[in-house]
Design an enzyme around this catalytic site. Structure first.
Site, PDB file in Angstrom:
ATOM      1  N   GLU A 118       0.809  -1.237   0.000  1.00  0.00           N
ATOM      2  CA  GLU A 118       0.000   0.000   0.000  1.00  0.00           C
ATOM      3  C   GLU A 118       0.836   1.278   0.000  1.00  0.00           C
ATOM      4  O   GLU A 118       0.743   2.099   0.920  1.00  0.00           O
ATOM      5  CB  GLU A 118      -0.940  -0.011   1.214  1.00  0.00           C
ATOM      6  N   GLU A 233      -5.326 -10.528  -2.286  1.00  0.00           N
ATOM      7  CA  GLU A 233      -6.094 -10.532  -1.022  1.00  0.00           C
ATOM      8  C   GLU A 233      -7.599 -10.569  -1.302  1.00  0.00           C
ATOM      9  O   GLU A 233      -8.368  -9.761  -0.785  1.00  0.00           O
ATOM     10  CB  GLU A 233      -5.744  -9.303  -0.173  1.00  0.00           C
TER      11      GLU A 233
HETATM   12  C1  XIL Z   1      -5.052  -7.525   7.902  1.00  0.00           C
HETATM   13  C2  XIL Z   1      -5.218  -8.840   8.647  1.00  0.00           C
HETATM   14  O1  XIL Z   1      -6.120  -9.666   7.948  1.00  0.00           O
HETATM   15  C3  XIL Z   1      -5.703  -8.569  10.047  1.00  0.00           C
HETATM   16  O2  XIL Z   1      -5.724  -9.768  10.806  1.00  0.00           O
HETATM   17  C4  XIL Z   1      -4.794  -7.546  10.720  1.00  0.00           C
HETATM   18  O3  XIL Z   1      -5.339  -7.178  11.955  1.00  0.00           O
HETATM   19  C5  XIL Z   1      -4.589  -6.320   9.893  1.00  0.00           C
HETATM   20  O4  XIL Z   1      -4.174  -6.678   8.600  1.00  0.00           O
HETATM   21  N1  XIL Z   1      -4.714  -5.085   3.482  1.00  0.00           N
HETATM   22  C6  XIL Z   1      -3.534  -5.742   3.706  1.00  0.00           C
HETATM   23  C7  XIL Z   1      -3.491  -6.850   4.700  1.00  0.00           C
HETATM   24  O5  XIL Z   1      -2.557  -5.505   3.021  1.00  0.00           O
HETATM   25  O6  XIL Z   1      -2.202  -7.011   5.250  1.00  0.00           O
HETATM   26  C8  XIL Z   1      -4.510  -6.632   5.774  1.00  0.00           C
HETATM   27  O7  XIL Z   1      -4.506  -7.769   6.642  1.00  0.00           O
HETATM   28  C9  XIL Z   1      -5.881  -6.421   5.177  1.00  0.00           C
HETATM   29  C10 XIL Z   1      -5.897  -5.207   4.307  1.00  0.00           C
END
Ligand code: XIL
Length: 335
Positions: A118, A233
């Site tokens: 990000e 994701e």
């Molecule tokens: C999230 C996890 O799923 C959670 O368990 C944690 O509390 C925070 O991070 N974008 C991303 C991921 O790049 O790393 C994030 O994962 C979700 C949003």
């Protein structure tokens, strides 16, 4: 299947939940460590890292013949407070140490790393739309290139990924991040850093919708640069859908189908990672905004999330069927 590799995020639940561990092993070829190699999880109280959980998770993946993937090596979010009390020089030193220790420890075993996660969040108003945080404050925009160079040196074999959110969104934010991401990709490639793959998160928000034409165009532009593309994701927010469970599942499945037709139309998209397989481990439960968003829409905030592919009892949902059909088509039949 169709040449597109499939995987999921995973975490410590695999050590206590045998049924879910079996499901992951059966469905996946790749497993992303959801949190265990992130800065705040490794170093919550100070510089010294505790790799015990990460080691066990990487071993789990390797033992099952699945490719382990490291997530969010460098991210200007989810960082412990102690980091912001350091001087810029100290932050730089900790940054280098984090990359060297983390990537170095798993060299030859971690198949891929989201090196920078990000990079952009234009609403914060930083120059270039970059996400603000300690890394940007200490080093300026050069932290991105520095992270890639350092990661490549610590493990010359790992696939190195630049990972970004929001890129499919039909919103001003989506448009801004799409164009900035293409420019950043060009800059990194021109600087000669090793950048194998652009990761696009794909936390779909049907309440905003997908900018099909613009997203497809961005995928095409990135593919032309010679990088691979991965959806890293994937899941579907269900806050826009009222009604009974069947109606919610139908709507989630339709939104997913719609997105995958565009994403899989581009042959450079070779990997899809679900951000967990089951609603049992939906990360939406743990966020501050999910319950609030439901409440604002007049939906019971305690409603069970229907955001993933298998329900909480690990039964396949419509979304799982949509995904497996799309993987079988492998893009051939896409929009
Ligand atoms: C999230 C996890 O799923 C959670 O368990 C944690 O509390 C925070 O991070 N974008 C991303 C991921 O790049 O790393 C994030 O994962 C979700 C949003």
């Amino acid at each position: 299947m169709g040449g597109i590799r499939f995987g999921s995020a995973f975490g410590e639940e695999v050590f206590s939940d045998q049924a879910y561990a079996d499901l992951l092993a059966q469905e996946c070829a790749e497993l992303t460590l959801e949190n265990a190699v992130k800065f705040d999880w490794l170093r919550p109280h100070g510089e010294a890292a505790d790799f015990a959980t990460a080691d066990r998770l990487v071993d789990f993946a390797v033992k099952h013949g699945l490719r382990p993937r490291g997530a969010a090596l460098i991210w200007n979010d989810y960082l412990p407070d102690w980091l912001s009390r350091l001087s810029a020089r100290e932050v730089e030193r900790v940054f280098d140490r984090h990359i060297d220790e983390n990537v170095g420890r798993f060299a030859g075993r971690m198949a891929a790393w989201d090196v920078v996660n990000e990079p952009f969040y234009p609403p914060q108003g930083e120059t270039g739309g970059l996400r603000s945080g300690p890394w940007l404050t200490a080093m300026g925009p050069s932290y991105i290139e520095r992270a890639f160079r350092r990661a490549a040196a610590a493990d010359p074999t790992a696939e190195l990924i630049l990972n970004e959110a929001f890129t499919e969104e039909a919103s001003e934010l989506g448009a801004s991040v799409r164009s900035r991401l293409v420019v950043l990709t060009d800059e990194l490639l021109q600087a000669g850093v090793k950048l194998n793959t652009i990761g696009l998160q794909g936390h779909l928000k049907p309440e905003i919708g997908v900018a099909h034409a613009a997203y497809g165009q961005m995928l095409g532009q990135l593919a032309q640069r010679g990088v691979a593309l991965a959806i890293t994701e994937l899941d579907v927010s269900d806050i826009a859908f009222a009604g009974n469970i069947e109606a919610v599942d139908q709507a989630v499945g339709a939104a997913l189908d719609d997105f995958l037709k565009t994403a899989f139309a581009v042959p450079a998209v070779r990997t899809v990672i679900a951000w967990h397989l089951s609603d049992r481990y939906s990360w939406y439960r743990g966020t501050e905004w999910y319950a609030e968003d439901l409440r604002q829409r007049g939906i019971d905030p305690a409603r069970e999330p229907r955001t993933h592919f298998f329900d909480s009892a690990l039964n396949r949902k419509i979304a799982a069927q949509v995904l497996s059909d799309a993987l079988k088509r492998g893009g051939k039949d896409a929009r």
